[in-house]
Design a protein around this motif. Structure first.
Motif, PDB file in Angstrom:
ATOM      1  N   ALA A 356       0.812  -1.216   0.000  1.00 17.37           N
ATOM      2  CA  ALA A 356       0.000   0.000   0.000  1.00 17.37           C
ATOM      3  C   ALA A 356       0.843   1.261   0.000  1.00 17.37           C
ATOM      4  O   ALA A 356       0.307   2.360  -0.039  1.00 17.37           O
ATOM      5  CB  ALA A 356      -0.920   0.002   1.223  1.00 17.37           C
ATOM      6  N   LEU A 357       2.167   1.107   0.039  1.00 16.60           N
ATOM      7  CA  LEU A 357       3.008   2.296   0.149  1.00 16.60           C
ATOM      8  C   LEU A 357       2.855   3.220  -1.049  1.00 16.60           C
ATOM      9  O   LEU A 357       3.195   4.390  -0.976  1.00 16.60           O
ATOM     10  CB  LEU A 357       4.475   1.897   0.325  1.00 16.60           C
ATOM     11  CG  LEU A 357       4.830   1.459   1.747  1.00 16.60           C
ATOM     12  CD1 LEU A 357       6.284   1.113   1.865  1.00 16.60           C
ATOM     13  CD2 LEU A 357       4.443   2.534   2.745  1.00 16.60           C
ATOM     14  N   VAL A 359       0.399   4.647  -2.018  1.00 16.79           N
ATOM     15  CA  VAL A 359      -0.482   5.790  -1.747  1.00 16.79           C
ATOM     16  C   VAL A 359       0.323   7.015  -1.350  1.00 16.79           C
ATOM     17  O   VAL A 359      -0.136   8.137  -1.517  1.00 16.79           O
ATOM     18  CB  VAL A 359      -1.509   5.491  -0.631  1.00 16.79           C
ATOM     19  CG1 VAL A 359      -2.391   4.338  -1.025  1.00 16.79           C
ATOM     20  CG2 VAL A 359      -0.823   5.227   0.685  1.00 16.79           C
ATOM     21  N   THR A 365      -5.000  13.777  -3.824  1.00 16.01           N
ATOM     22  CA  THR A 365      -5.580  13.011  -2.727  1.00 16.01           C
ATOM     23  C   THR A 365      -6.910  12.379  -3.123  1.00 16.01           C
ATOM     24  O   THR A 365      -7.272  11.326  -2.635  1.00 16.01           O
ATOM     25  CB  THR A 365      -5.814  13.934  -1.508  1.00 16.01           C
ATOM     26  OG1 THR A 365      -4.675  14.758  -1.376  1.00 16.01           O
ATOM     27  CG2 THR A 365      -6.008  13.129  -0.257  1.00 16.01           C
ATOM     28  N   LEU A 366      -7.626  13.032  -4.023  1.00 12.24           N
ATOM     29  CA  LEU A 366      -8.938  12.539  -4.419  1.00 12.24           C
ATOM     30  C   LEU A 366      -8.855  11.140  -5.015  1.00 12.24           C
ATOM     31  O   LEU A 366      -9.797  10.353  -4.937  1.00 12.24           O
ATOM     32  CB  LEU A 366      -9.547  13.519  -5.433  1.00 12.24           C
ATOM     33  CG  LEU A 366     -11.070  13.559  -5.491  1.00 12.24           C
ATOM     34  CD1 LEU A 366     -11.635  13.766  -4.103  1.00 12.24           C
ATOM     35  CD2 LEU A 366     -11.512  14.672  -6.414  1.00 12.24           C
ATOM     36  N   LEU A 368      -7.392   8.770  -3.910  1.00  8.64           N
ATOM     37  CA  LEU A 368      -7.407   7.733  -2.865  1.00  8.64           C
ATOM     38  C   LEU A 368      -8.803   7.191  -2.620  1.00  8.64           C
ATOM     39  O   LEU A 368      -8.972   6.076  -2.162  1.00  8.64           O
ATOM     40  CB  LEU A 368      -6.874   8.320  -1.546  1.00  8.64           C
ATOM     41  CG  LEU A 368      -5.429   8.761  -1.534  1.00  8.64           C
ATOM     42  CD1 LEU A 368      -5.088   9.363  -0.188  1.00  8.64           C
ATOM     43  CD2 LEU A 368      -4.529   7.569  -1.800  1.00  8.64           C
ATOM     44  N   PHE A 369      -9.802   8.011  -2.893  1.00 12.73           N
ATOM     45  CA  PHE A 369     -11.150   7.648  -2.454  1.00 12.73           C
ATOM     46  C   PHE A 369     -11.921   6.875  -3.500  1.00 12.73           C
ATOM     47  O   PHE A 369     -13.084   7.142  -3.738  1.00 12.73           O
ATOM     48  CB  PHE A 369     -11.928   8.911  -2.060  1.00 12.73           C
ATOM     49  CG  PHE A 369     -11.214   9.730  -1.038  1.00 12.73           C
ATOM     50  CD1 PHE A 369     -10.829   9.160   0.158  1.00 12.73           C
ATOM     51  CD2 PHE A 369     -10.931  11.061  -1.259  1.00 12.73           C
ATOM     52  CE1 PHE A 369     -10.164   9.910   1.106  1.00 12.73           C
ATOM     53  CE2 PHE A 369     -10.267  11.808  -0.311  1.00 12.73           C
ATOM     54  CZ  PHE A 369      -9.888  11.228   0.882  1.00 12.73           C
TER      55      PHE A 369
ATOM     56  N   LEU B 119      -2.709   4.457   5.076  1.00 13.28           N
ATOM     57  CA  LEU B 119      -2.085   3.534   4.129  1.00 13.28           C
ATOM     58  C   LEU B 119      -3.088   3.014   3.116  1.00 13.28           C
ATOM     59  O   LEU B 119      -2.726   2.379   2.131  1.00 13.28           O
ATOM     60  CB  LEU B 119      -1.456   2.350   4.880  1.00 13.28           C
ATOM     61  CG  LEU B 119      -0.203   2.679   5.676  1.00 13.28           C
ATOM     62  CD1 LEU B 119       0.280   1.461   6.427  1.00 13.28           C
ATOM     63  CD2 LEU B 119       0.885   3.168   4.737  1.00 13.28           C
ATOM     64  N   ARG B 120      -4.377   3.255   3.359  1.00  8.30           N
ATOM     65  CA  ARG B 120      -5.456   2.833   2.461  1.00  8.30           C
ATOM     66  C   ARG B 120      -5.472   1.330   2.239  1.00  8.30           C
ATOM     67  O   ARG B 120      -5.845   0.864   1.166  1.00  8.30           O
ATOM     68  CB  ARG B 120      -5.367   3.533   1.100  1.00  8.30           C
ATOM     69  CG  ARG B 120      -5.232   5.032   1.118  1.00  8.30           C
ATOM     70  CD  ARG B 120      -6.299   5.766   1.820  1.00  8.30           C
ATOM     71  NE  ARG B 120      -7.644   5.599   1.273  1.00  8.30           N
ATOM     72  CZ  ARG B 120      -8.698   6.253   1.780  1.00  8.30           C
ATOM     73  NH1 ARG B 120      -8.559   7.044   2.809  1.00  8.30           N
ATOM     74  NH2 ARG B 120      -9.874   6.068   1.275  1.00  8.30           N
ATOM     75  N   VAL B 121      -5.053   0.562   3.226  1.00  9.51           N
ATOM     76  CA  VAL B 121      -5.209  -0.893   3.126  1.00  9.51           C
ATOM     77  C   VAL B 121      -6.676  -1.187   3.425  1.00  9.51           C
ATOM     78  O   VAL B 121      -7.236  -0.606   4.350  1.00  9.51           O
ATOM     79  CB  VAL B 121      -4.320  -1.617   4.158  1.00  9.51           C
ATOM     80  CG1 VAL B 121      -4.469  -3.114   4.023  1.00  9.51           C
ATOM     81  CG2 VAL B 121      -2.881  -1.215   3.999  1.00  9.51           C
ATOM     82  N   GLU B 200     -17.022   9.071   0.430  1.00 10.62           N
ATOM     83  CA  GLU B 200     -15.862   9.667   1.092  1.00 10.62           C
ATOM     84  C   GLU B 200     -15.287  10.819   0.269  1.00 10.62           C
ATOM     85  O   GLU B 200     -14.897  11.848   0.817  1.00 10.62           O
ATOM     86  CB  GLU B 200     -14.788   8.607   1.354  1.00 10.62           C
ATOM     87  CG  GLU B 200     -13.655   9.174   2.190  1.00 10.62           C
ATOM     88  CD  GLU B 200     -12.668   8.125   2.628  1.00 10.62           C
ATOM     89  OE1 GLU B 200     -12.845   6.954   2.274  1.00 10.62           O
ATOM     90  OE2 GLU B 200     -11.716   8.487   3.334  1.00 10.62           O
ATOM     91  N   ALA B 201     -15.243  10.642  -1.053  1.00 13.69           N
ATOM     92  CA  ALA B 201     -14.660  11.689  -1.898  1.00 13.69           C
ATOM     93  C   ALA B 201     -15.443  12.984  -1.750  1.00 13.69           C
ATOM     94  O   ALA B 201     -14.867  14.072  -1.661  1.00 13.69           O
ATOM     95  CB  ALA B 201     -14.649  11.229  -3.357  1.00 13.69           C
ATOM     96  N   TYR B 204     -14.671  14.603   1.496  1.00 11.93           N
ATOM     97  CA  TYR B 204     -13.337  15.206   1.445  1.00 11.93           C
ATOM     98  C   TYR B 204     -13.393  16.544   0.727  1.00 11.93           C
ATOM     99  O   TYR B 204     -12.828  17.542   1.188  1.00 11.93           O
ATOM    100  CB  TYR B 204     -12.373  14.252   0.741  1.00 11.93           C
ATOM    101  CG  TYR B 204     -11.017  14.850   0.477  1.00 11.93           C
ATOM    102  CD1 TYR B 204     -10.094  14.989   1.509  1.00 11.93           C
ATOM    103  CD2 TYR B 204     -10.661  15.272  -0.795  1.00 11.93           C
ATOM    104  CE1 TYR B 204      -8.853  15.543   1.277  1.00 11.93           C
ATOM    105  CE2 TYR B 204      -9.424  15.825  -1.042  1.00 11.93           C
ATOM    106  CZ  TYR B 204      -8.518  15.962  -0.004  1.00 11.93           C
ATOM    107  OH  TYR B 204      -7.298  16.516  -0.236  1.00 11.93           O
TER     108      TYR B 204
END
Lengths: 370, 319
Positions: A356-357, A359, A365-366, A368-369, B119-121, B200-201, B204
């Protein structure tokens, strides 16, 4: 040509990592093992890997369709309990009866001998597939979230397993056990083919463990054709964008049912093997739970996204093997048994965290979601 | 106002049906006990209070689990967070027992939250790993045996004793419930939780620090599990291996039966409360009936499916 290979590697980075990780770990393991690179070690490892590898494959298919099957361990356990009744191989057959609500119902005699065993295997696999089919129907027609639907059906399957085997017991034909949990040579000797395995041409392959052969056969004969069928592609499509798949006219309902049915079938294979390996049926609830959770871990390590749409059951097999090899290491490196669960957990966490690194490099950032 | 009450009624329906189902369980159980033993223990306040006392542990775990499910995550580390909190609390002992136990929960929640939020796992896999690590730590700590240390007097008092005839554990559960209700309905944190669960987006982009909220939710879940562990150790006077195993799936089931969407963003705490009562009563009726474990599991699974078929069905994908 090289570009093509590079692109393919990048597309399948998850599975490539899993294969590499497994190869390195397994090489180290064999180098460190006093009897490394021998058929005996391979056979032992094959037996230990098979059930989890099947469950990892089982978990992969619904995950690809962005579902999750929390009942794979339960299906495995239930099929194992059925197997402990149907695969006794007793010469005169096995008398089956059903004790329910104080009634004693005779169900006739299940045939023994080789034909009986073969019939028993087919029935066991059919039971696994049926359990998966029921999962699929609950998810598709009941429109219940897969994770919670399979949590519930899993409880039902465990209940059935407990009903069949309130205490561990039953019996599996010894020849069947011997033939499937050893090397190809032993298999040939047990079923009397290729001059009882002594044929000269057979010698170069006689050392291969049967579980590995079964694994490859199931992957090639069941998974690969499914992956290439319309339904298989629909499973991937449902996982990456269900709405788009629907608008494209793909059979999304059939794809989901097929995904869960296939999961049930694979889990059934795992349960059947576990029963054959241990020569008994055991409705072990903690074991079922552990297998389910490890199957999810295997899927992730094997490079399949839990969000669905990308990955492969082959990768999950390697994911399962990585998990198992890690526990093999404990045996040879003399790590105190008390510390093993800790190391298993830490390694799992490290594996998923390193994966996961990426990320940290994301600029928007968007992104990520998703 | 009218649109608000309409959307409320969509959330109220599961709660109403689940409450009705509790009545059905009570009536059916009473008819059974009356026909078989000529008595009606299910209707006696003493028996019900005793069942609710046992249910309090599940209720507290479920309250924490709900916070996490509302933001569309899940916490599979509950079993060993609970056990670790109980084991650390009993082995420290003295006045620090409860703070240390809760500290364990806070720490686990923090780790879970960081792994999932930063970490978004996927939470499904990260909390699973944390659960394994906690189990490993506790096995190494206890040597794999049942810990010999006992619960402190305060823990026993909180979990086992009664005040004015009402179990203290019930008061703790009520306090947790009031807290969660206030957080979800009256604070910005609660608003953010629902917002993140829905999208979530979008949350945010609306300026919510979604990652911080995610960490907070996991911390709350860890704290709840730890509190349940401390209380459970007090109730059974000691900690034991695997004491949390029986709480993971029932807590998820209770949250979902109560009408909370497993995909997050929707659900009321009252529903979770009703869900817990439903599961506790179902369990006690089944044990009165001398139902073997096999039958219990089957009925348990069928009830979850039935309840969800009545009101938990998703929408058909049409675009």
């Amino acid at each position: 040509m090289l570009d093509d290979v590079a692109i393919r590697i990048r597309q399948n980075i998850g599975i490539v990592t899993a294969v590499l990780l497994f190869s390195i770990l397994y090489l180290l393991y064999n180098l460190a093992h006093p009897k490394g690179f021998s058929s005996a070690v391979l056979v032992q490892n094959g037996d230990e890997i098979f059930a989890l590898a099947m469950l990892a494959m089982a978990q992969t298919v619904p995950v690809l369709a962005s579902g999750l099957d929390l009942s794979v361990g339960a299906v495995m356990t239930m099929v194992g309990c059925f197997a402990s009744y149907l695969l006794t191989g007793a010469a005169g057959g096995t008398a089956l009866h059903l004790d329910i609500f104080g009634l004693h119902l005779g169900l006739g005699t299940f045939p023994g001998g080789v034909s009986g065993i073969l019939l028993g295997i087919v029935i066991c696999l059919a039971i696994g597939a049926l359990a998966g089919f029921v999962n699929g129907c609950v998810v598709v027609y009941g429109r219940i979230q897969p994770i919670i639907a399979t949590l519930a059906t899993g409880a039902v399957y465990i209940g059935i397993a407990l009903f069949l085997r309130p205490t561990p017991g039953g019996k599996i034909d010894e020849d069947l056990n011997w033939a499937l949990t050893n090397s190809l040579g032993d298999f040939a000797a047990t079923v009397h083919i290729f001059d009882d395995g002594a044929a000269p041409w057979f010698a170069p392959v006689a050392w291969i463990p049967v579980p590995f052969v079964l694994l490859v056969l199931i992957a090639l004969l069941v998974w690969v054709p499914f992956r290439r069928s319309v339904l298989g592609r629909a499973v991937y499509a449902v996982g990456s964008a269900e709405g788009a798949a629907y608008m494209s006219g793909l059979p999304i309902e059939r794809a989901k049912i097929a995904a869960f049915t296939l999961a049930g079938f694979f889990a059934g294979c795992g349960g059947l093997f576990l029963a054959i390996q241990t020569s008994s049926g055991n409705a072990d609830i903690p074991q079922a739970g552990a297998y389910t959770l490890n199957s999810i871990a295997s899927v992730v390590i094997g490079g399949t996204s839990l969000l669905g749409g990308t990955g492969s059951a082959i990768g999950s097999i390697f994911g399962a093997m990585v998990l198992r090899v890690i526990s093999f290491f404990f045996r040879i490196f003399d790590i105190a048994p008390l510390l093993q669960p800790l190391f298993e957990g830490l390694i799992l966490l490290a594996a998923v965290s390193i994966g996961a690194l990426g990320v940290l490099r994301v600029k928007n950032t968007l992104e990520l979601f998703r | 106002m009218s649109s608000a009450s309409l959307s409320l009624s969509r959330d109220d329906r599961p709660i109403l049906i689940a409450a009705l189902f509790i009545l059905v369980i009570l009536v059916a159980g009473t008819i059974y006990t009356f026909a078989r033993f000529g008595s009606a223990p299910l209707l006696s306040p003493t028996y019900l209070l005793q069942q609710l006392q046992i249910g309090a542990f599940l209720g507290i775990v479920a309250a924490g689990m709900m916070m996490v499910i509302l933001i569309a995550q899940i916490d599979l580390s509950v079993p060993w967070t609970l056990a670790a909190a109980a084991m650390m609390a009993t082995s420290i002992g003295g006045p620090l027992a409860i703070p240390v136990g809760l500290g364990v929960g806070l720490l686990v929640g923090l780790v879970n939250g960081i792994g999932v939020a930063y970490l978004r796992v996927p939470s499904m896999i990260f909390t699973l790993g944390v659960n394994a690590v906690m189990r490993g730590l506790m096995v190494a700590h206890t040597g794999g045996y049942a810990p010999q240390t006992g619960a402190t007097d305060l823990m026993r008092m909180l979990a086992g004793d009664r005040t004015l005839g009402i179990p203290n554990a019930l008061f703790v559960w009520i306090a947790v419930s009031v807290l969660v209700t206030i957080v979800l309905q009256r604070t910005t944190l609660g608003r953010y939780v629902y917002a993140i669960g829905n999208k979530e987006a979008a949350a945010y982009l609306a300026g919510v620090d979604t990652r911080r909220i995610t960490v907070i939710c996991f911390v709350l879940c860890g704290l709840a599990a730890a509190l349940a562990g401390v209380l459970l150790a007090g109730y059974s006077t000691k900690a034991y291996q695997g004491m949390g195993d029986a709480y993971l799936l029932p807590s998820i089931a209770a949250v979902v039966i109560g009408g909370t969407n497993i995909l997050g963003g929707r659900g009321r705490y009252l529903g979770t409360l009703i869900g817990v009562v439903l599961i506790v009563l179902l369990n006690s009726v089944l044990s009165i009936m001398d139902m073997p474990e096999a039958g219990r599991q089957v009925i348990y699974g069928l009830v979850i499916i039935f309840m969800l078929l009545v009101y938990g069905r998703g929408e058909r994908v049409t675009s």
